[in-house]
Design a protein around this motif. Structure first.
Motif, PDB file in Angstrom:
ATOM      1  N   VAL A   1      -3.648  -2.927   0.143  1.00 21.16           N
ATOM      2  CA  VAL A   1      -3.878  -2.454   1.508  1.00 21.16           C
ATOM      3  C   VAL A   1      -3.930  -3.630   2.472  1.00 21.16           C
ATOM      4  O   VAL A   1      -3.315  -3.615   3.545  1.00 21.16           O
ATOM      5  N   ARG A   2      -4.656  -4.665   2.102  1.00 19.50           N
ATOM      6  CA  ARG A   2      -4.770  -5.843   2.964  1.00 19.50           C
ATOM      7  C   ARG A   2      -3.399  -6.465   3.210  1.00 19.50           C
ATOM      8  O   ARG A   2      -3.039  -6.790   4.345  1.00 19.50           O
ATOM      9  N   ALA A   3      -2.609  -6.599   2.156  1.00 17.93           N
ATOM     10  CA  ALA A   3      -1.282  -7.185   2.296  1.00 17.93           C
ATOM     11  C   ALA A   3      -0.360  -6.273   3.085  1.00 17.93           C
ATOM     12  O   ALA A   3       0.414  -6.739   3.935  1.00 17.93           O
TER      13      ALA A   3
ATOM     14  N   ASP B   1     -19.114   2.674   2.385  1.00 18.11           N
ATOM     15  CA  ASP B   1     -19.864   2.662   1.123  1.00 18.11           C
ATOM     16  C   ASP B   1     -19.216   3.576   0.085  1.00 18.11           C
ATOM     17  O   ASP B   1     -19.289   3.323  -1.112  1.00 18.11           O
ATOM     18  N   ARG B   2     -18.573   4.650   0.552  1.00 12.21           N
ATOM     19  CA  ARG B   2     -17.931   5.566  -0.377  1.00 12.21           C
ATOM     20  C   ARG B   2     -16.747   4.908  -1.095  1.00 12.21           C
ATOM     21  O   ARG B   2     -16.454   5.225  -2.245  1.00 12.21           O
TER      22      ARG B   2
ATOM     23  N   LEU C   1     -10.833   3.151   5.983  1.00 12.77           N
ATOM     24  CA  LEU C   1      -9.673   2.257   5.979  1.00 12.77           C
ATOM     25  C   LEU C   1     -10.118   0.789   5.958  1.00 12.77           C
ATOM     26  O   LEU C   1      -9.508  -0.037   5.284  1.00 12.77           O
ATOM     27  N   ALA C   2     -11.178   0.481   6.697  1.00 13.17           N
ATOM     28  CA  ALA C   2     -11.682  -0.893   6.699  1.00 13.17           C
ATOM     29  C   ALA C   2     -12.155  -1.290   5.309  1.00 13.17           C
ATOM     30  O   ALA C   2     -11.922  -2.423   4.865  1.00 13.17           O
ATOM     31  N   ALA C   3     -12.825  -0.377   4.619  1.00 14.48           N
ATOM     32  CA  ALA C   3     -13.276  -0.675   3.259  1.00 14.48           C
ATOM     33  C   ALA C   3     -12.097  -0.902   2.326  1.00 14.48           C
ATOM     34  O   ALA C   3     -12.153  -1.761   1.443  1.00 14.48           O
ATOM     35  N   GLN C   4     -11.010  -0.156   2.513  1.00 11.59           N
ATOM     36  CA  GLN C   4      -9.811  -0.413   1.715  1.00 11.59           C
ATOM     37  C   GLN C   4      -9.268  -1.810   1.984  1.00 11.59           C
ATOM     38  O   GLN C   4      -8.845  -2.506   1.064  1.00 11.59           O
ATOM     39  N   VAL C   5      -9.269  -2.214   3.246  1.00 11.92           N
ATOM     40  CA  VAL C   5      -8.815  -3.565   3.584  1.00 11.92           C
ATOM     41  C   VAL C   5      -9.644  -4.607   2.843  1.00 11.92           C
ATOM     42  O   VAL C   5      -9.121  -5.605   2.324  1.00 11.92           O
TER      43      VAL C   5
ATOM     44  N   SER D   1      -3.727   4.676   2.028  1.00 13.27           N
ATOM     45  CA  SER D   1      -4.459   4.956   3.260  1.00 13.27           C
ATOM     46  C   SER D   1      -4.264   6.394   3.709  1.00 13.27           C
ATOM     47  O   SER D   1      -5.196   7.028   4.230  1.00 13.27           O
ATOM     48  N   SER D   2      -3.075   6.930   3.512  1.00  7.53           N
ATOM     49  CA  SER D   2      -2.820   8.319   3.899  1.00  7.53           C
ATOM     50  C   SER D   2      -3.663   9.283   3.082  1.00  7.53           C
ATOM     51  O   SER D   2      -4.037  10.357   3.567  1.00  7.53           O
TER      52      SER D   2
END
Length: 217
Positions: A103-105, A214-215, A93-97, A68-69
């Motif tokens: 990231v979600r964990a 989307d990226r 960050l939401a897309a990573q989640v 995330s950083s």
């Protein structure tokens, strides 16, 4: 060399499996047996790499924060509107989640397990508040924010609001509506931040969120 490669692969399998299980069940409900079963390895293999469930969880939090950083660093280095950067960063960050189990964990572990993982869980939040403050400083320097805005309080509010949106989305829909929640969140927050009630960021939050999402997707 082959043995070292197998050891590396086993470690990564354990981390990925732990991310899936922690993300699904949370820290306290997860056992090491759950993780070894998910990874299809023995407990001996797990203990070769990690001494405890806590150590494994802390590694996931560190990896999540590193991932995330990386997203945050690109926005900190840019010259675009500070407010636009904050909104676009939230979309990334939401897309990573939504797409990255680690990231979600990591976010779930940081949010739900502060008592168990106090040191590892606290550091990412301090870093994100600091990064958000830098972006707000950039916005204030060019007159985007209203006069007298408490940047420390605003940065804490942004991170708390994103964390709350992520947590509620995970609890209610398995994170499926996270982007929609950010769409609703940002106009409310930004109206309290901006100097100009007609600032273009207020009418473009959805576009900014989804462009970044989307990226990553």
């Amino acid at each position: 060399m082959a043995q070292q490669q197998r050891a590396t692969e086993t470690k990564e399998a354990l981390i990925n499996a732990a991310a899936v299980v922690f993300g699904r069940q949370g820290y306290r409900a997860t056992t090491l047996r759950d993780i070894t079963r998910e990874a299809a390895v023995t407990q001996g293999a797990l203990y070769f790499h990690f001494d405890s469930k806590q150590e494994l969880a802390e590694e996931i939090i560190r990896r999540q924060h590193t991932m995330s950083s990386g997203a945050g660093a690109s926005f900190l280095a840019s010259t675009e509107s500070g407010l636009s950067s904050i909104v676009r960063l939230s979309g990334e960050l939401a897309a990573q989640v939504l797409t990255q189990p680690v990231v979600r964990a990591g976010l779930r572990l940081s949010t739900e397990s502060a008592d168990d993982l106090a040191g590892a869980a606290a550091a990412p939040y301090r870093d994100w508040i600091g990064a958000c403050r830098i972006l707000l400083e950039r916005a204030a320097a060019v007159g985007e924010t209203r006069e007298g805005l408490d940047l420390d309080a605003a940065a804490e509010l942004v991170i708390s609001s994103f964390t709350g949106a992520q947590f509620v989305s995970a609890a209610l829909t398995g994170s499926e509506d996270l982007l929609e929640r950010l769409e609703r969140m940002w106009p409310v927050l930004l109206e309290g931040f901006v100097r100009d009630p007609d600032h273009p960021v207020l009418s473009s939050t959805s576009d900014l969120i989804y462009q970044s999402a989307d990226r990553v997707a």
